[in-house]
Design a protein around this motif. Structure first.
Motif, PDB file in Angstrom:
ATOM      1  N   ARG A  93      40.093  39.964  45.243  1.00 15.26           N
ATOM      2  CA  ARG A  93      39.301  41.018  44.475  1.00 15.26           C
ATOM      3  C   ARG A  93      39.501  42.178  44.842  1.00 15.26           C
ATOM      4  O   ARG A  93      39.590  43.192  44.284  1.00 15.26           O
ATOM      5  CB  ARG A  93      37.695  40.503  44.335  1.00 15.26           C
ATOM      6  CG  ARG A  93      37.447  39.127  43.608  1.00 15.26           C
ATOM      7  CD  ARG A  93      36.153  38.803  43.202  1.00 15.26           C
ATOM      8  NE  ARG A  93      35.991  37.543  42.742  1.00 15.26           N
ATOM      9  CZ  ARG A  93      34.840  37.210  42.084  1.00 15.26           C
ATOM     10  NH1 ARG A  93      34.025  38.164  41.832  1.00 15.26           N
ATOM     11  NH2 ARG A  93      34.688  36.170  41.522  1.00 15.26           N
ATOM     12  N   ALA A 129      40.670  44.353  38.659  1.00 19.65           N
ATOM     13  CA  ALA A 129      40.711  43.364  37.444  1.00 19.65           C
ATOM     14  C   ALA A 129      39.688  43.359  36.789  1.00 19.65           C
ATOM     15  O   ALA A 129      38.675  44.096  37.078  1.00 19.65           O
ATOM     16  CB  ALA A 129      41.636  42.222  37.623  1.00 19.65           C
ATOM     17  N   GLN A 130      39.607  42.336  36.042  1.00 17.99           N
ATOM     18  CA  GLN A 130      38.468  42.152  34.945  1.00 17.99           C
ATOM     19  C   GLN A 130      37.514  41.636  35.892  1.00 17.99           C
ATOM     20  O   GLN A 130      36.109  41.418  35.387  1.00 17.99           O
ATOM     21  CB  GLN A 130      38.833  41.628  33.691  1.00 17.99           C
ATOM     22  CG  GLN A 130      39.533  42.444  32.832  1.00 17.99           C
ATOM     23  CD  GLN A 130      38.761  43.604  32.327  1.00 17.99           C
ATOM     24  OE1 GLN A 130      37.687  43.677  31.999  1.00 17.99           O
ATOM     25  NE2 GLN A 130      39.469  44.832  32.326  1.00 17.99           N
ATOM     26  N   GLU A 131      37.793  40.516  36.691  1.00 19.49           N
ATOM     27  CA  GLU A 131      36.741  39.607  37.216  1.00 19.49           C
ATOM     28  C   GLU A 131      35.620  40.226  38.274  1.00 19.49           C
ATOM     29  O   GLU A 131      36.156  41.149  39.097  1.00 19.49           O
ATOM     30  CB  GLU A 131      37.519  38.734  38.025  1.00 19.49           C
ATOM     31  CG  GLU A 131      36.825  37.491  38.763  1.00 19.49           C
ATOM     32  CD  GLU A 131      37.867  36.603  39.506  1.00 19.49           C
ATOM     33  OE1 GLU A 131      37.227  35.316  39.651  1.00 19.49           O
ATOM     34  OE2 GLU A 131      38.607  36.758  39.984  1.00 19.49           O
ATOM     35  N   LYS A 132      34.403  39.863  38.022  1.00 20.94           N
ATOM     36  CA  LYS A 132      33.493  40.462  38.780  1.00 20.94           C
ATOM     37  C   LYS A 132      32.369  39.775  38.696  1.00 20.94           C
ATOM     38  O   LYS A 132      31.911  38.764  37.752  1.00 20.94           O
ATOM     39  CB  LYS A 132      33.102  41.919  38.189  1.00 20.94           C
ATOM     40  CG  LYS A 132      32.373  41.832  36.876  1.00 20.94           C
ATOM     41  CD  LYS A 132      32.174  43.532  36.408  1.00 20.94           C
ATOM     42  CE  LYS A 132      31.497  43.385  35.094  1.00 20.94           C
ATOM     43  NZ  LYS A 132      31.195  44.880  34.650  1.00 20.94           N
ATOM     44  N   SER A 174      36.088  44.404  41.450  1.00 21.34           N
ATOM     45  CA  SER A 174      37.715  44.116  41.284  1.00 21.34           C
ATOM     46  C   SER A 174      38.446  45.116  40.757  1.00 21.34           C
ATOM     47  O   SER A 174      37.928  45.928  39.918  1.00 21.34           O
ATOM     48  CB  SER A 174      37.707  42.655  40.719  1.00 21.34           C
ATOM     49  OG  SER A 174      39.081  42.382  40.586  1.00 21.34           O
TER      50      SER A 174
END
Length: 607
Positions: free
Chosen positions: A72, A175-178, A173
Motif C-alpha cells: 500500500r 492505488a484505489q485500495e484503502k 495507498s
C-alpha cells in the motif's frame, strides 16, 4: 538484483536484526496463531499452518506489517518500496527497543513520534499532521477518550489508540485500495492480554468520537475531510440558546396528554394557574423555590384556596445538561439534513436521516429522564420526590408517567378507604360535614388527595353501605343529627348540612325507629283493641325512657352512640354506673374517675 516480492520479509529481517532466536520466535508465533484461531481472526481463506509459515518469515513483525508497507505505502511514487520499508521499520524498532512486546503489529507504530509521523505524512500531505493529532495522539483526542472509556480491566492497553493507529496505516495507498476490515484491525490491535471483542467495542466508540474516521463498505479509513462527527460538533457549537429553549418547550409539550392533570407549561406568574379543585401539574424549566411558593400561596392578588391540588415538576440538576446536549444534537442533525451545501455521500445522507429519526425518538424518553423531580405541597412547605430513571422504552406521556409515580408514592389516591375516612376525619366525633372533609383534602397542604370529587363520593357511598359510618344531616339546632342512610345505598348531595355520622349513633336511631309502636289501625280493624292512655301514648310516643342493663365487655363505645341519640331527644339525661366483679385503687378512682368527670362539669353522687 531487484528484490522479489517473496524475498522482502527475509531482507527486512537480515538488514534490521543481527540475529533472531528462532526457537523463541516459533514459540511466540505458535501462541499467536493458536489464539488467533480461537478468536476467529485469521485471514479468510488462510489456514493456520500457512499463516504460521508467513509469520515465521516476517517475525518479529506480523505478516500484515510488511504487506501494508510494501504494497500500500509502497505504491506511492515517493515511497521507495524496500528502502522505504526499511527506513520506517528501523524507526519503529528503535522506538520499541525498551519494550517487552513479543511481536510487532501496525498498532505498535507510535504516531506521536515525530520521526515516524513525518516519514508517513510526507507521502500523503501535511494536512494529516493535524488529523493525527486531533483523532489519535493529542491528550484530548478521540482515541485517548476511548482508551479511558474501555472497561477498567483493559484501560492500560490503550485499545482506542491501537485500533485507530491500525486503521490509519491501512488508510492510504497510491492505488484505489484503502481501509481496513474489522478482522484486519483485530489482528493488529488485539494483544495476548485481551479478547478481540474489546477491539470491536473500541472501534464502535471511535466511530462516534473521531472527526476524520470514515467507513464505507465495511472498511474503516481516515481522510482529511471531516466526518459527520466534526460537522455535527460545528453545527452544535453555533446553535443559539433561544433555539434550544424553544425546542425543549416543544419536546415537553409533545409529551403531554392531559389525561389526569390539568397541565401548565413554564408559567411566569401565579395568576397563570387557576384556583380550582382539579389536580394540576405545573412544569417549570428549572427549580425555582420562589416561583413555586408564590404559585402555591396566591393567585394574583388573592390567597390561593385549593393549595393541595398543585404539583410542580422540574428537571433533575444532574440530567439537565445531558438533556440539553441531546436537544442540540437533534437540532444539529436536522440542520445537516437540510443543508444542501454539504457534499455528503449517499451513505452519509442515509446515516443522517437515520440519526434524525433516532434522536427525536430518544428525546421522548430523555424528557422523562430529565423532568423527574416533583415538588408536592406538605405541612412544612414543599416535599421533594425524585421519580427516578424511567424504564428504557417507556412510551407513556410525561404527565401520565408522573401521575403513576405519584400514585405509587401515595401522594395521589384514586380512591380513599372508608376506614381512613372514619378514623382520620370522623374519629371520636359524632358527625362531620362531607363538604368539610372534601375541602380539607383540597385546601390543606399535605392532606390525602383524591384524584376527583367522583372518587371521593364513591368512597363515602361505599363507607355508608358497608356500615363504616352513616350519612344524614344536621338538625336545625346545629348539634343533633338525623341518620338517613346506613348500611344501604345512598345519595350524596354535598349540601351544607350533609354529614357522615358515627355508626353507633346510626345503629341507635335505627333501633329506635324499628322498635317504635306501629301506626293506629284503620277503623273496624283489630276489634277489641285497647284505647285510652295506651292509644294516646302510641300517637304521641314516649316522654320518658328508663333503662337498666349490663354492658357487654368491649361495647362501651357502642353504648355511647345510644347515649348521644337520647340526649338529642331529651333535655335531661341521668346515668347510673354500677361496676362490680373487679377492683380499682382509691387513687385511680379519685384521679381517673372523679377528676375526669369533674372536668366535664359532672357532679358525682357517691358514698
Amino acid at each position: 538484483t531487484p528484490v522479489q516480492e517473496d524475498e522482502i520479509s527475509s531482507v527486512v529481517r537480515r538488514r534490521l536484526f543481527s540475529s533472531i532466536d528462532e526457537a523463541e520466535a516459533e514459540r511466540v508465533v505458535s501462541n499467536f496463531v493458536e489464539d488467533a484461531e480461537k478468536e476467529g481472526i485469521l485471514p479468510a481463506g488462510v489456514d493456520a499452518s500457512e499463516y504460521r509459515d508467513r509469520f515465521i518469515k516476517s517475525y518479529p513483525f506480523i505478516p500484515e506489517v510488511i504487506e501494508v508497507l510494501y504494497h500500500r505505502w509502497g505504491s506511492f511514487p515517493t515511497f521507495q518500496r524496500t528502502r522505504g520499508v526499511l527506513r520506517l521499520l528501523s524507526l519503529v524498532i528503535y522506538s520499541l527497543k525498551e519494550s517487552s512486546r513479543p511481536y510487532i503489529t501496525l498498532s505498535d507504530f507510535d504516531l506521536a513520534n515525530q520521526e515516524i509521523r513525518q516519514e508517513l505524512i510526507k507521502h500523503i500531505g501535511q494536512e494529516f499532521d493535524s488529523v493525527i493529532a486531533a483523532d489519535i495522539t493529542d491528550t484530548d483526542s478521540g482515541s485517548k477518550k476511548v482508551d479511558a472509556s474501555i472497561g477498567k480491566s483493559f484501560r492500560g492497553l490503550h485499545m482506542g489508540t491501537r485500533a485507530a493507529t491500525s486503521i490509519f496505516l491501512y488508510s492510504f495507498s497510491g492505488a484505489q485500495e484503502k481501509g481496513a476490515h474489522m478482522g484486519e484491525i483485530k489482528r493488529n490491535a488485539t494483544t495476548t492480554d485481551n479478547p478481540s471483542s474489546i477491539v470491536v467495542e473500541a472501534v464502535e466508540q471511535l466511530k462516534n468520537t473521531l472527526f476524520y474516521l470514515q467507513s464505507q463498505d465495511d472498511r474503516y479509513y481516515f481522510s482529511n475531510q471531516p466526518n459527520l462527527n466534526r460537522i455535527l460538533l460545528t453545527k452544535m457549537e453555533n446553535i443559539k440558546d433561544d433555539d434550544v429553549r424553544k425546542s425543549e418547550l416543544e419536546k415537553v409539550k409533545e409529551q403531554i396528554s392531559g389525561k389526569n392533570f390539568k397541565v401548565f407549561l413554564w408559567p411566569d406568574e401565579p395568576n397563570d394557574i387557576p384556583d380550582t379543585t382539579e389536580m394540576k401539574l405545573v412544569i417549570i424549566p428549572q427549580k425555582d423555590e420562589i416561583l413555586m411558593k408564590r404559585i402555591l400561596e396566591s393567585k394574583g392578588d388573592s390567597p390561593r384556596v385549593y393549595m393541595n391540588t398543585i404539583f410542580f415538576l422540574c428537571p433533575s440538576d444532574t440530567e439537565r445538561n445531558s438533556f440539553l446536549e441531546s436537544i442540540k444534537r437533534t437540532i444539529a442533525y436536522q440542520q445537516i439534513k437540510d443543508d444542501s451545501t454539504l457534499n455528503l455521500t449517499e451513505e452519509q445522507k442515509r446515516e443522517v436521516s437515520t440519526r434524525v429519526q433516532n434522536e427525536n425518538r430518544e428525546l421522548g424518553y430523555k424528557v422523562k429522564g430529565c423532568y423527574r423531580i416533583v415538588y408536592a405541597p406538605a405541612k412544612d412547605g414543599l416535599k421533594e420526590i425524585d421519580l427516578g430513571i424511567p424504564t428504557y422504552g417507556d412510551t407513556r406521556p410525561l404527565d401520565e408517567w408522573v401521575y403513576d409515580g405519584l400514585k405509587s408514592e401515595q401522594e395521589i389516591l384514586e380512591k380513599i378507604s372508608p376506614l381512613v375516612i372514619q378514623q382520620k376525619y370522623l374519629g371520636d366525633k359524632d358527625a362531620v360535614k362531607v363538604q368539610q372533609i372534601y375541602d380539607s383534602m383540597l385546601r390543606t397542604p399535605g392532606e390525602r388527595r383524591v384524584i376527583s370529587r367522583d372518587s371521593f363520593e364513591e368512597s363515602i357511598l361505599q363507607g355508608v353501605k358497608q356500615g363504616s359510618f352513616g350519612l344524614g344531616e344536621l338538625e336545625e339546632d346545629g348539634k343533633s343529627v338525623n341518620c338517613k342512610y346506613f348500611k344501604t345505598d345512598a345519595n350524596l348531595t354535598f349540601d351544607e348540612n350533609e354529614v357522615i355520622i358515627k355508626s353507633a349513633i346510626c345503629e341507635a336511631q335505627k333501633e329506635a325507629i324499628s322498635g317504635a309502636p306501629q301506626p293506629l289501625p284503620k277503623t273496624g280493624e283489630h276489634e277489641g283493641a285497647e284505647s285510652g292512655p295506651i292509644m294516646e301514648s302510641i300517637i304521641k310516643g314516649r316522654d320518658h325512657v328508663s333503662l337498666e342493663f349490663d354492658v357487654p365487655l368491649g361495647k362501651v363505645s357502642d353504648i355511647m352512640g345510644i347515649m348521644n341519640f337520647l340526649q338529642s331527644k331529651f333535655k335531661n339525661l341521668k346515668v347510673k354506673i354500677d361496676a362490680s366483679e373487679g377492683s380499682i385503687s382509691e387513687e385511680d378512682y379519685k384521679n381517673k374517675i372523679k377528676e375526669a368527670l369533674r372536668q366535664l362539669g359532672i357532679d358525682v353522687d357517691n358514698d
